[in-house]
Design an enzyme around this catalytic site. Structure first.
Site, PDB file in Angstrom:
ATOM      1  N   GLY A 189      20.384 -15.652  -9.600  1.00 17.52           N
ATOM      2  CA  GLY A 189      20.294 -14.747  -8.447  1.00 17.52           C
ATOM      3  C   GLY A 189      21.443 -14.985  -7.484  1.00 17.52           C
ATOM      4  O   GLY A 189      22.096 -16.039  -7.521  1.00 17.52           O
ATOM      5  N   GLU A 198      22.628 -14.347  -3.259  1.00 20.08           N
ATOM      6  CA  GLU A 198      22.308 -13.900  -1.890  1.00 20.08           C
ATOM      7  C   GLU A 198      23.624 -13.702  -1.146  1.00 20.08           C
ATOM      8  O   GLU A 198      24.473 -14.588  -1.161  1.00 20.08           O
ATOM      9  CB  GLU A 198      21.503 -14.958  -1.146  1.00 20.08           C
ATOM     10  CG  GLU A 198      20.287 -15.489  -1.886  1.00 20.08           C
ATOM     11  CD  GLU A 198      19.900 -16.873  -1.349  1.00 20.08           C
ATOM     12  OE1 GLU A 198      19.286 -16.935  -0.281  1.00 20.08           O
ATOM     13  OE2 GLU A 198      20.228 -17.866  -2.000  1.00 20.08           O
ATOM     14  N   GLU A 253      25.266 -12.673   2.627  1.00 25.57           N
ATOM     15  CA  GLU A 253      25.190 -12.309   4.045  1.00 25.57           C
ATOM     16  C   GLU A 253      26.448 -11.519   4.391  1.00 25.57           C
ATOM     17  O   GLU A 253      27.567 -11.974   4.108  1.00 25.57           O
ATOM     18  CB  GLU A 253      25.126 -13.563   4.918  1.00 25.57           C
ATOM     19  CG  GLU A 253      23.867 -14.374   4.714  1.00 25.57           C
ATOM     20  CD  GLU A 253      23.874 -15.705   5.474  1.00 25.57           C
ATOM     21  OE1 GLU A 253      22.848 -16.374   5.460  1.00 25.57           O
ATOM     22  OE2 GLU A 253      24.911 -16.074   6.045  1.00 25.57           O
ATOM     23  N   TYR A 283      17.278  -7.749   4.100  1.00 23.94           N
ATOM     24  CA  TYR A 283      16.709  -8.115   5.400  1.00 23.94           C
ATOM     25  C   TYR A 283      17.788  -8.701   6.304  1.00 23.94           C
ATOM     26  O   TYR A 283      18.972  -8.709   5.941  1.00 23.94           O
ATOM     27  CB  TYR A 283      15.556  -9.099   5.195  1.00 23.94           C
ATOM     28  CG  TYR A 283      15.964 -10.514   4.826  1.00 23.94           C
ATOM     29  CD1 TYR A 283      16.667 -10.787   3.655  1.00 23.94           C
ATOM     30  CD2 TYR A 283      15.628 -11.593   5.645  1.00 23.94           C
ATOM     31  CE1 TYR A 283      17.029 -12.087   3.322  1.00 23.94           C
ATOM     32  CE2 TYR A 283      15.992 -12.893   5.320  1.00 23.94           C
ATOM     33  CZ  TYR A 283      16.687 -13.133   4.162  1.00 23.94           C
ATOM     34  OH  TYR A 283      17.054 -14.409   3.828  1.00 23.94           O
ATOM     35  N   ASP A 306      19.148 -12.043   8.160  1.00 26.54           N
ATOM     36  CA  ASP A 306      19.040 -13.496   8.162  1.00 26.54           C
ATOM     37  C   ASP A 306      20.118 -14.066   9.076  1.00 26.54           C
ATOM     38  O   ASP A 306      21.314 -13.920   8.785  1.00 26.54           O
ATOM     39  CB  ASP A 306      19.225 -14.020   6.731  1.00 26.54           C
ATOM     40  CG  ASP A 306      18.778 -15.465   6.603  1.00 26.54           C
ATOM     41  OD1 ASP A 306      18.114 -15.968   7.526  1.00 26.54           O
ATOM     42  OD2 ASP A 306      19.095 -16.089   5.578  1.00 26.54           O
ATOM     43  N   GLU A 321      21.380  -9.332   4.991  1.00 28.01           N
ATOM     44  CA  GLU A 321      21.499 -10.088   3.726  1.00 28.01           C
ATOM     45  C   GLU A 321      20.885  -9.302   2.584  1.00 28.01           C
ATOM     46  O   GLU A 321      19.783  -8.782   2.694  1.00 28.01           O
ATOM     47  CB  GLU A 321      20.806 -11.453   3.849  1.00 28.01           C
ATOM     48  CG  GLU A 321      20.754 -12.195   2.512  1.00 28.01           C
ATOM     49  CD  GLU A 321      20.369 -13.658   2.625  1.00 28.01           C
ATOM     50  OE1 GLU A 321      20.697 -14.290   3.657  1.00 28.01           O
ATOM     51  OE2 GLU A 321      19.742 -14.166   1.679  1.00 28.01           O
ATOM     52  N   SER A 362      19.626  -9.958  -1.171  1.00 26.69           N
ATOM     53  CA  SER A 362      19.320 -10.951  -2.209  1.00 26.69           C
ATOM     54  C   SER A 362      18.994 -10.189  -3.484  1.00 26.69           C
ATOM     55  O   SER A 362      18.028  -9.414  -3.501  1.00 26.69           O
ATOM     56  CB  SER A 362      18.115 -11.801  -1.821  1.00 26.69           C
ATOM     57  OG  SER A 362      18.363 -12.475  -0.619  1.00 26.69           O
ATOM     58  N   ASN A 383      22.380 -18.827  -7.252  1.00 33.55           N
ATOM     59  CA  ASN A 383      21.145 -19.556  -7.563  1.00 33.55           C
ATOM     60  C   ASN A 383      20.877 -19.584  -9.063  1.00 33.55           C
ATOM     61  O   ASN A 383      21.055 -18.565  -9.741  1.00 33.55           O
ATOM     62  CB  ASN A 383      19.961 -18.864  -6.883  1.00 33.55           C
ATOM     63  CG  ASN A 383      20.045 -18.938  -5.379  1.00 33.55           C
ATOM     64  OD1 ASN A 383      19.619 -19.900  -4.774  1.00 33.55           O
ATOM     65  ND2 ASN A 383      20.613 -17.909  -4.761  1.00 33.55           N
ATOM     66  N   HIS A 389      20.628 -24.248  -5.644  1.00 24.89           N
ATOM     67  CA  HIS A 389      21.017 -23.310  -4.582  1.00 24.89           C
ATOM     68  C   HIS A 389      22.409 -23.725  -4.129  1.00 24.89           C
ATOM     69  O   HIS A 389      22.563 -24.696  -3.394  1.00 24.89           O
ATOM     70  CB  HIS A 389      19.964 -23.449  -3.461  1.00 24.89           C
ATOM     71  CG  HIS A 389      20.177 -22.588  -2.273  1.00 24.89           C
ATOM     72  ND1 HIS A 389      20.109 -23.079  -0.985  1.00 24.89           N
ATOM     73  CD2 HIS A 389      20.431 -21.265  -2.147  1.00 24.89           C
ATOM     74  CE1 HIS A 389      20.299 -22.095  -0.123  1.00 24.89           C
ATOM     75  NE2 HIS A 389      20.505 -20.984  -0.801  1.00 24.89           N
TER      76      HIS A 389
END
Lengths: 486, 58
Positions: A7, A9, A11, A99, A101, A106, A108, A164, A248
């Site tokens: 995954g 993420e 920003e 959402y 962050d 961000e 994800s 991730n 992570h």
């Protein structure tokens, strides 16, 4: 494969150009509120989050991000909305979370099984964010809102792009750290997005390999906003914790080139598989890996001190990892062969003809583009225009972004087809638990009370626990047995 | 605008990690859009990065 799920993420940087001091909280909220995509809004299950457990076997009392959140809460008392309103959580039909962050929108990605799928979903995130920017700008008139897929404001503020990897818990954490560290220090050779100037070495003038390398301060840390590490030790697998860890990684850059993202995630995944197979790389251990992150970013040919004796270059370290990966994985399947071939081609070109990387590796694309511009304008790296061009390379606006311009002119390598990107914008990766989540959002959004990576709670009280649903067989079983829910 | 050419798109489609492929192919050496990109670069506000203030993220 020892890495069943991947995954990413991201920003995003956000600014209102018609305001002297734009409020990122306000602007990020308005951006998310402008989203017209079908989604479950404001139902994220924060009760399922626990970012205070450390992989080294202890629990921390507080994190820098808690203080940041507390400060926002204090500030929010003056605002006419709640903390959850500010977060603007959305879960989309493709299984992604979108959402706010820490004052940045961000995106994800959903959990993906393959590298190509992950890259498609990362690019889908760019599309969805850009779509929301256009909608918000329609409300505002003109184009005052601009978003950037990058990691720095050139004044010491950084925000992240985290890759991730779900990995087996049985792999010893110590082996993971030892085996992975030299690789992570040096993968910026192809994964670096490039940055004009430095935020740690004041007098550096030029292009360094990576945006985040100025901000890496230690090898291991659970923190993400201060004391940023090579390997983040947060122990939050979002899966059965006795079976899995979620690695992570917060040191990576936001790549505009999908090819660079594929190479970064693909090579990291192969190295994780080597470590899971018991492979060790004692000859590659570095005496001062943290200092070497910045050293390599500023000079890709720098001699790095080995822990044992002698020196080694970043390229030699990458070549050693590649050789081990070729021995272990060549001919196993098409995806791994593609990663091995492109990794080798990239390292060979770095050694013999680095100019050939200027259509697919971000720092090399920038180097060529900015050098041509400097020559045409008769200016040098010290000119403030260069940092502005660097920023604009990452602008998502199709009419302004420099990478977008290169794409439109066919000057950069295109990894994904339009169909693959559109599919990822609308649909989840098949055969992952994100498929169940995405299907639930698409078909039963109004019946969802809470939603998270690890499950869905419905308004009728039923709970779909996805904590242990990792393999495609487990996903299929849930889809077959819970048809009435999803 | 080479990227809008469907034939070119089809060619590109054959070069991903889970497709039959021989790796990425470089774009055409001629760059008809070089001038338009240069124009785009010249339009950039030299103070853009100075004005771009963000808050620390993760």
């Amino acid at each position: 494969m020892s890495v069943p799920l991947l995954g990413m993420e991201t920003e995003y940087g956000i600014i209102r150009e018609d305001m002297e001091n734009s409020d990122p909280v306000e602007e990020s909220m308005k951006l998310l509120q402008a989203c017209e995509r079908k989604s479950v809004s404001g139902k994220w299950a924060y009760s399922q989050e626990n970012s205070h457990l450390d992989m080294r076997g202890f629990k921390v009392g507080s994190l820098a991000q808690d203080e940041e959140e507390d400060a926002f809460c204090a500030e929010d008392r003056k605002r006419p909305y709640s903390y959850l309103d500010m977060k603007c959580d959305r879960v989309l039909t493709n299984g992604a979370r979108f959402y706010n962050d820490h004052t940045h929108p961000e995106y994800s990605t959903p959990e993906c099984r393959s590298v190509l799928s992950l890259v498609a979903h990362d690019v889908a995130g760019e599309r969805i964010v850009a779509e929301c920017v256009a909608l918000r700008n329609r409300e505002l008139g003109g184009k005052p809102l601009q978003l950037f897929k990058n990691n720095t404001d050139y004044s010491g503020h950084s925000y992240g792009t985290h890759d991730n990897y779900l990995i087996p818990r049985e792999t010893l954490f110590e082996d993971l750290v030892k085996g992975l560290t030299p690789f992570l220090v040096t993968r910026q050779l192809y994964a670096g997005a490039g940055k004009v100037g430095s935020e740690s070495v004041g007098d550096f003038q030029g292009l360094q390999l990576a945006q985040r390398s100025d901000f890496i301060e230690t090898v291991l840390s659970i923190e993400t906003m201060t004391n940023r590490p090579l390997i983040n030790t947060r122990d939050e697998p979002h899966a059965v914790s006795s079976r899995y860890r979620r690695l992570h990684l917060i040191l990576g850059d936001a790549n505009m080139s999908a090819y660079a993202t594929a190479l970064k995630v693909g090579s990291t995944s192969l190295v994780l598989n080597l470590i899971a197979n018991g492979e060790k790389f004692p000859g590659l251990e570095l005496a001062d890996p943290v200092a070497d992150v910045s050293k390599v970013s500023l000079d890709k040919t720098a001699a790095l001190k080995r822990k044992a004796n002698g020196t080694v270059t970043a390229l030699e370290i990458q070549e050693a990892y590649l050789e081990a990966a070729e021995k272990a994985f060549a001919g196993k399947d098409r995806e791994r062969d593609w990663i091995l071939e492109e990794w080798k081609k990239t390292l060979d070109e770095l050694r013999y003809s680095p100019e050939k990387l200027s259509d697919r590796i971000d720092w090399a694309i920038k180097e060529k583009l900015f050098t041509e511009f400097m020559q045409s304008e008769g200016i040098g790296w010290e000119d403030p225009m260069l940092k502005s061009l660097d920023l604009e390379y990452h602008n998502l606006d199709p009419d302004r972004g420099l990478y977008r311009g290169l794409e439109q002119e066919g000057d950069v390598y295109s990894l994904l087809s339009e169909e693959e990107i559109v599919r990822a914008v609308d649909s989840p990766p098949v055969g992952t638990r994100a498929q169940i989540r995405g299907q639930a959002v698409a078909q039963s959004a109004e019946n969802i009370k809470r939603i998270h990576w690890t499950g869905v709670e419905f308004v009728n009280g039923e709970i779909l626990d996805l904590t242990g649903v990792i393999s495609s067989e487990e996903v299929e079983e849930v889809l077959n047995t819970c048809k009435q829910l999803v | 605008m080479e990227m809008n050419d469907p034939l070119r798109r089809e060619e590109k489609k054959e070069t991903g990690p889970d497709r039959d492929d021989s790796g990425p192919s470089s774009p055409e050496p001629s760059r008809p859009g070089k001038d338009s990109l240069l124009k785009r670069m010249k339009k950039v506000d030299p103070k853009q990065s100075e004005k771009y203030k963000q808050r620390t993220g993760q």
